[in-house]
Design a protein around this motif. Sequence first.
Motif, PDB file in Angstrom:
ATOM      1  N   PHE A 147     -10.116  -3.122   5.081  1.00 23.44           N
ATOM      2  CA  PHE A 147     -11.561  -4.396   4.095  1.00 23.44           C
ATOM      3  C   PHE A 147     -10.231  -5.771   4.134  1.00 23.44           C
ATOM      4  O   PHE A 147     -10.870  -6.866   4.440  1.00 23.44           O
ATOM      5  CB  PHE A 147     -11.931  -3.914   3.268  1.00 23.44           C
ATOM      6  N   HIS A 148      -9.693  -5.890   2.589  1.00 21.87           N
ATOM      7  CA  HIS A 148      -8.759  -6.927   2.173  1.00 21.87           C
ATOM      8  C   HIS A 148      -8.190  -7.274   3.012  1.00 21.87           C
ATOM      9  O   HIS A 148      -8.268  -9.083   3.060  1.00 21.87           O
ATOM     10  CB  HIS A 148      -8.423  -5.968   1.102  1.00 21.87           C
ATOM     11  N   TRP A 185     -18.013  -0.245   9.724  1.00 19.50           N
ATOM     12  CA  TRP A 185     -16.131   0.672   9.690  1.00 19.50           C
ATOM     13  C   TRP A 185     -16.218   1.382  11.111  1.00 19.50           C
ATOM     14  O   TRP A 185     -16.504   2.152  11.398  1.00 19.50           O
ATOM     15  CB  TRP A 185     -15.842   1.952   8.221  1.00 19.50           C
ATOM     16  N   LYS A 239     -18.592  -6.392   6.186  1.00 20.36           N
ATOM     17  CA  LYS A 239     -18.730  -6.020   5.092  1.00 20.36           C
ATOM     18  C   LYS A 239     -20.036  -4.417   6.072  1.00 20.36           C
ATOM     19  O   LYS A 239     -20.968  -4.799   5.251  1.00 20.36           O
ATOM     20  CB  LYS A 239     -19.478  -6.837   3.937  1.00 20.36           C
ATOM     21  N   PRO A 264      -9.810   0.389   2.497  1.00 20.58           N
ATOM     22  CA  PRO A 264     -10.245  -0.845   1.040  1.00 20.58           C
ATOM     23  C   PRO A 264      -9.065  -1.986   0.793  1.00 20.58           C
ATOM     24  O   PRO A 264      -9.254  -2.758   1.520  1.00 20.58           O
ATOM     25  CB  PRO A 264      -9.434  -0.312  -0.281  1.00 20.58           C
ATOM     26  N   ASP A 265      -7.698  -1.333   1.777  1.00 21.25           N
ATOM     27  CA  ASP A 265      -6.496  -1.998   2.397  1.00 21.25           C
ATOM     28  C   ASP A 265      -7.002  -2.939   3.557  1.00 21.25           C
ATOM     29  O   ASP A 265      -7.129  -4.069   3.282  1.00 21.25           O
ATOM     30  CB  ASP A 265      -5.477  -1.104   2.560  1.00 21.25           C
ATOM     31  N   CYS A 313       0.814  -1.238   0.042  1.00 22.27           N
ATOM     32  CA  CYS A 313       0.019   0.012   0.224  1.00 22.27           C
ATOM     33  C   CYS A 313       0.671   1.241   0.005  1.00 22.27           C
ATOM     34  O   CYS A 313       2.209   0.663   0.221  1.00 22.27           O
ATOM     35  CB  CYS A 313      -0.934  -0.164   0.967  1.00 22.27           C
TER      36      CYS A 313
END
Length: 261
Positions: A237-238, A258, A255, A234-235, A227
Amino acid sequence: MDFNLEEGKHLYNECSTLILPALSIGNVGQLAVDLLIASSKADRVGYLDDPNVLPCVGNDAYAPAPQGDLALPLEAYESPSSALTFIQQRSPVVKGMMVEFAKNLADFAVASGKKHIVILSSLDFGRWQTVDMSSGLQIYYLSNTNVDGSDDKCEKLGWKKMKEYDPNQKLWKYLNTLAEGNANQDDIASLEDDLGEEDYYPSLPFAAMFSCFKAKGLKVTCLLCYCSEGDNIPDAFHLAEAACNLVGLTPDTFKGIWPIQ
C-alpha cells in the motif's frame, strides 16, 4: 521479446508512463502493481513473451470470482483515464539473464512510445544501515534525472535518495556498460568472485532495469522500500501510494481495496 495484443484491444498513445515491478524480497513491487491495476480498473491489452522469463499460468488475477481467463507471466494493462501503462510480472527471470530481460523491456518501452518508467521494488530490511521508523515506513528512490541519482521532485515528496547508489562503483559501471551494449554479459563471471557488500544493490533486478531503461534515454524513477518476508500488504500500500504521488494521482481510490483474495 514479442508483444501480443489481445483481440479488439489497442495501445493508447496518451499512456506514456509505464509502471512495473522489479522482483525482490517479499514481492512488494508485484503486490503494489496488482493494487494499482485493480484500483485503476486498468484493462489488460496484451501480454509479452520473453524467453528469459520462466513460464507460468494461473486463473483470473483480479476478478472476485474466477472467470477462466488465464493469467500469464508478463501482462500489459492500460488505464487511459490515468494515462498509465502497467506491466505485471508473475514469474522470475532465468538465472543469469536479468540484463538481457531488462534490455528487452527497454526496447518494448521505446517501441511503444513510453516517456517515463517507474520501477517498484523492495530491499532487504536486514541490510538497512540506519533504522529510523519515527516517520513511519520510508520510501527511497533512485532517478536518472541527475548523475548522482537525485531528483528534486522526489525530494519534495519527502523521499530519500538511495545513498548506496554510486555511478562510479564497479558493478554499477559494469551494468551501464552491459546496458549500452559495450560488453559481453559473460564477462560478469569475472566479477562474481570479487563481490562485496557494496555490490548488493547493483546486483538486484531493479538495478539492471534502471541501467537498461536509462541507456535508452528514457526517464527512470525507482521507488524502493525496505521489508522482510511475511505479511507485506502495508508495504505494498505504501509503495503504491508513493507511485500515485509521483505521477500526480490521488491514492484515495485504492484505500481499503485489495485485489489478492
